[in-house]
Design an enzyme around this catalytic site. Structure first.
Site, PDB file in Angstrom:
ATOM      1  N   SER A 136     -17.907   8.159   5.065  1.00 44.13           N
ATOM      2  CA  SER A 136     -18.917   8.218   3.793  1.00 44.13           C
ATOM      3  C   SER A 136     -19.304   9.584   3.867  1.00 44.13           C
ATOM      4  O   SER A 136     -20.130  10.280   4.699  1.00 44.13           O
ATOM      5  CB  SER A 136     -19.977   7.457   3.953  1.00 44.13           C
ATOM      6  OG  SER A 136     -20.918   7.571   2.965  1.00 44.13           O
ATOM      7  N   LYS A 162     -15.175   7.935   1.099  1.00 44.42           N
ATOM      8  CA  LYS A 162     -16.332   7.415   0.128  1.00 44.42           C
ATOM      9  C   LYS A 162     -17.026   8.749  -0.343  1.00 44.42           C
ATOM     10  O   LYS A 162     -17.490   9.365   0.562  1.00 44.42           O
ATOM     11  CB  LYS A 162     -17.115   6.292   0.835  1.00 44.42           C
ATOM     12  CG  LYS A 162     -18.497   6.226   0.165  1.00 44.42           C
ATOM     13  CD  LYS A 162     -19.198   4.926   0.831  1.00 44.42           C
ATOM     14  CE  LYS A 162     -20.610   4.810   0.865  1.00 44.42           C
ATOM     15  NZ  LYS A 162     -21.230   3.704   1.534  1.00 44.42           N
ATOM     16  N   LYS A 164     -20.259  10.339  -2.572  1.00 43.17           N
ATOM     17  CA  LYS A 164     -21.739   9.784  -3.333  1.00 43.17           C
ATOM     18  C   LYS A 164     -21.557  10.451  -4.842  1.00 43.17           C
ATOM     19  O   LYS A 164     -21.178  11.766  -5.006  1.00 43.17           O
ATOM     20  CB  LYS A 164     -22.916  10.390  -2.475  1.00 43.17           C
ATOM     21  CG  LYS A 164     -22.800   9.660  -1.026  1.00 43.17           C
ATOM     22  CD  LYS A 164     -23.523   8.522  -1.295  1.00 43.17           C
ATOM     23  CE  LYS A 164     -23.833   7.843   0.151  1.00 43.17           C
ATOM     24  NZ  LYS A 164     -24.520   6.382  -0.118  1.00 43.17           N
ATOM     25  N   ASP A 189     -19.774   5.817  -4.335  1.00 46.46           N
ATOM     26  CA  ASP A 189     -21.211   5.122  -4.283  1.00 46.46           C
ATOM     27  C   ASP A 189     -22.270   5.722  -4.953  1.00 46.46           C
ATOM     28  O   ASP A 189     -22.598   6.778  -4.842  1.00 46.46           O
ATOM     29  CB  ASP A 189     -21.747   5.139  -2.584  1.00 46.46           C
ATOM     30  CG  ASP A 189     -22.756   4.329  -2.386  1.00 46.46           C
ATOM     31  OD1 ASP A 189     -23.415   3.695  -3.232  1.00 46.46           O
ATOM     32  OD2 ASP A 189     -23.074   4.187  -1.162  1.00 46.46           O
ATOM     33  N   GLU A 214     -19.161   1.447  -5.584  1.00 52.71           N
ATOM     34  CA  GLU A 214     -20.411   0.998  -4.899  1.00 52.71           C
ATOM     35  C   GLU A 214     -22.063   0.964  -5.477  1.00 52.71           C
ATOM     36  O   GLU A 214     -22.464   2.041  -6.061  1.00 52.71           O
ATOM     37  CB  GLU A 214     -20.632   1.342  -3.271  1.00 52.71           C
ATOM     38  CG  GLU A 214     -21.429   0.584  -2.658  1.00 52.71           C
ATOM     39  CD  GLU A 214     -21.443   1.459  -1.051  1.00 52.71           C
ATOM     40  OE1 GLU A 214     -20.487   2.068  -0.740  1.00 52.71           O
ATOM     41  OE2 GLU A 214     -22.274   1.067  -0.196  1.00 52.71           O
ATOM     42  N   ASP A 239     -24.041  -3.250  -2.562  1.00 53.69           N
ATOM     43  CA  ASP A 239     -24.682  -2.881  -1.287  1.00 53.69           C
ATOM     44  C   ASP A 239     -26.087  -3.397  -1.454  1.00 53.69           C
ATOM     45  O   ASP A 239     -26.384  -4.567  -1.062  1.00 53.69           O
ATOM     46  CB  ASP A 239     -24.576  -1.325  -1.108  1.00 53.69           C
ATOM     47  CG  ASP A 239     -25.219  -0.700   0.067  1.00 53.69           C
ATOM     48  OD1 ASP A 239     -25.988  -1.491   0.757  1.00 53.69           O
ATOM     49  OD2 ASP A 239     -25.120   0.554   0.150  1.00 53.69           O
ATOM     50  N   LYS A 263     -24.122  -4.879   5.412  1.00 51.01           N
ATOM     51  CA  LYS A 263     -25.042  -4.045   6.476  1.00 51.01           C
ATOM     52  C   LYS A 263     -25.715  -5.221   7.198  1.00 51.01           C
ATOM     53  O   LYS A 263     -26.680  -5.704   6.700  1.00 51.01           O
ATOM     54  CB  LYS A 263     -25.549  -3.139   5.854  1.00 51.01           C
ATOM     55  CG  LYS A 263     -24.988  -1.791   5.456  1.00 51.01           C
ATOM     56  CD  LYS A 263     -26.039  -0.526   4.606  1.00 51.01           C
ATOM     57  CE  LYS A 263     -25.028   0.646   4.124  1.00 51.01           C
ATOM     58  NZ  LYS A 263     -25.965   1.448   3.181  1.00 51.01           N
ATOM     59  N   GLY A 291     -22.699   1.446   6.670  1.00 53.64           N
ATOM     60  CA  GLY A 291     -23.324   2.108   7.684  1.00 53.64           C
ATOM     61  C   GLY A 291     -24.726   2.770   7.381  1.00 53.64           C
ATOM     62  O   GLY A 291     -24.912   2.593   6.224  1.00 53.64           O
TER      63      GLY A 291
HETATM   64  O1  LIG Z   1     -21.772   6.778   7.608  1.00 53.13           O
HETATM   65  C1  LIG Z   1     -22.712   5.918   7.306  1.00 53.13           C
HETATM   66  O2  LIG Z   1     -23.187   5.395   8.176  1.00 53.13           O
HETATM   67  C2  LIG Z   1     -22.801   5.346   6.202  1.00 53.13           C
HETATM   68  C3  LIG Z   1     -23.471   6.301   5.048  1.00 53.13           C
HETATM   69  C4  LIG Z   1     -23.906   5.967   3.811  1.00 53.13           C
HETATM   70  O3  LIG Z   1     -23.022   6.034   2.948  1.00 53.13           O
HETATM   71  C5  LIG Z   1     -25.121   5.304   3.530  1.00 53.13           C
HETATM   72  C6  LIG Z   1     -26.142   5.443   4.635  1.00 53.13           C
HETATM   73  C7  LIG Z   1     -27.339   4.876   4.153  1.00 53.13           C
HETATM   74  C8  LIG Z   1     -27.857   4.809   2.775  1.00 53.13           C
HETATM   75  C9  LIG Z   1     -27.116   5.166   1.904  1.00 53.13           C
HETATM   76  O4  LIG Z   1     -27.442   6.660   1.618  1.00 53.13           O
HETATM   77  C10 LIG Z   1     -25.718   4.965   2.155  1.00 53.13           C
HETATM   78  C11 LIG Z   1     -24.996   3.753   1.615  1.00 53.13           C
HETATM   79  O5  LIG Z   1     -25.551   3.587   0.542  1.00 53.13           O
HETATM   80  O6  LIG Z   1     -24.288   3.294   2.030  1.00 53.13           O
HETATM   81 MG   LIG Z   2     -24.092   2.254  -0.262  1.00 47.77          MG
END
Ligand SMILES: O=C(O)CCC(=O)C1=CC=C[C@@H](O)[C@@H]1C(=O)O
Ligand SMILES: [Mg+2]
Length: 369
Positions: A136, A162, A164, A189, A214, A239, A263, A291
């Site tokens: 991500s 992924k 953002k 996402d 997402e 999510d 999660k 994550g």
């Molecule tokens: O690498 C990771 O642990 C995932 C990171 C990630 O995409 C996210 C972590 C925490 C909050 C969000 O910003 C986001 C998510 O939405 O999944």
């Molecule tokens: Mg997310």
């Protein structure tokens, strides 16, 4: 399980690079490491995932501490526990606060697996001995910068990218990435940055062969997501909207999503995660493990969960070095050809790196059960 005491350690670690989403940027992470010790001196480990501010869900590091100390730990010590699945019922009188619940429940699961001399993934009913992982990537200053970052992660073998997005940094960014990497498994996402009024705008994403989008709409919505899913071809993955088994069931029933990101912290623990997984398997809904920029203990729990069979899409559980210069477990989590080998040692399967744990601990408290 014969529990003796619990040690709450608050840690502060700094990410290698700031992580930027539609909500903003952060670099320091505070969280709790939970050590649950039984009367024989065996320890089970859990990690809390709430951030310092309530931008992702309503929980924070401080609310986690309050919930654990004033409500959840007293409930844990109230009467004996025979199996970690009982924790869900035990904590049910406390509304939500899922990340606080999951932190403690994770330690109970790890301890249970260690008491049975079994890897956690087997105690959970997992089947895989290696898992596929993706990466991500936070919002970057320019598409060129993003393309460079993606290239570096593809070189390391990550199986899915992924990125953002947010209003003003979406279609053009996806187009630039697709022009450069026409065939890479790619998803976006939005962390709830859009409303239904943006549906025609979001429909443009259908041209880019994305695995999924997402959480495009509000963190607490399912109804509008169901409307949007009828208007766009790209599968919606939820999510933030999925905080319980019932949320997952309802979202699937009304067609609010075609994929679910599980999660552990957001849904309240491994037992609920497993229930959601099993239901999704019955309904042929693919799931993957999200994550929360975890350190090694939380990461190890994610790896164990991902061994369940319906985790058919690569998750966000990248290797330790993607986040940290030093992790709190040994060996650190490593990714080879986009895969993590699942450890076979009892419990979470990794040892605590005590030097690192002590270095990052800012406070510590022992509570007798
Ligand atoms: O690498 C990771 O642990 C995932 C990171 C990630 O995409 C996210 C972590 C925490 C909050 C969000 O910003 C986001 C998510 O939405 O999944
Ligand atoms: Mg997310």
């Amino acid at each position: 399980m014969d529990l003796d005491h619990i040690i709450l350690r608050k840690l502060k670690m700094t990410l290698r690079d700031p992580f930027t989403t539609s909500f903003g940027s952060f670099i320091d992470k505070e969280f709790f490491v939970i050590e649950l010790v039984n009367v024989s001196g065996i320890s089970g480990w859990g990690e809390s995932v709430a951030f310092s501010s309530p931008w992702y869900t309503e929980e924070t590091v401080q609310t986690t501490e309050h919930m654990m100390k004033d409500f959840l730990i007293p409930l844990l010590g109230q009467k004996p526990i025979h199996h970690p699945d009982e924790i869900l019922e035990r904590f049910a009188p406390i509304r939500r606060n899922n990340m606080a619940k999951a932190a403690i429940e994770g330690a109970v699961w790890d301890l249970y697996a260690r008491e049975h001399n079994q890897p956690l993934y087997k105690s959970l009913g997992g089947e895989k001995n290696k898992i596929d992982v993706g990466i991500s990537i936070g919002i970057q200053s320019s598409p060129d910068e993003l393309i460079k970052k993606i290239g570096a992660f593809l070189d390391q073998g990550y199986k899915r990218i992924k990125i953002k997005i947010k209003p003003g940094k979406d279609i053009d960014v996806v187009k630039a990435v697709r022009d450069h990497y026409p065939d890479v498994p790619l998803m976006v996402d939005a962390n709830s940055a859009y409303t239904l009024e943006d549906s025609q705008h979001l429909k443009q994403l259908d041209d880019y062969n994305l695995l999924m989008i997402e959480q495009p709409l509000s963190h607490d919505d399912m109804i509008d997501h169901a409307v949007l899913q009828k208007q766009i071809k790209t599968p919606i993955c939820l999510d933030e909207s999925i905080n319980s088994f019932e949320d997952a069931r309802k979202a699937i029933d009304i067609g609010a999503c075609k994929i679910i990101n599980i999660k552990i912290g957001r849904v309240g623990g491994l037992t609920v995660s497993k229930k959601i997984h099993d239901y999704c398997a019955k309904r042929a809904i693919p799931v993957w493990c999200g994550g929360m920029l975890e350190a090694g203990i939380g990461r190890a729990h994610n790896i164990a969960l991902t061994t369940l069979s319906q985790f058919t899409l690569p998750g966000d559980t990248a290797g330790s070095s993607r986040y940290w210069t030093q992790d709190i477990i040994t060996p650190e989590v490593t990714v080879k050809n986009g895969e993590i080998k699942v450890p076979e040692e009892p419990g979470i399967g990794y040892k605590i790196n005590w030097d690192a744990l002590e270095k990052f601990t800012v406070s510590e408290e022992k509570i007798k059960l």
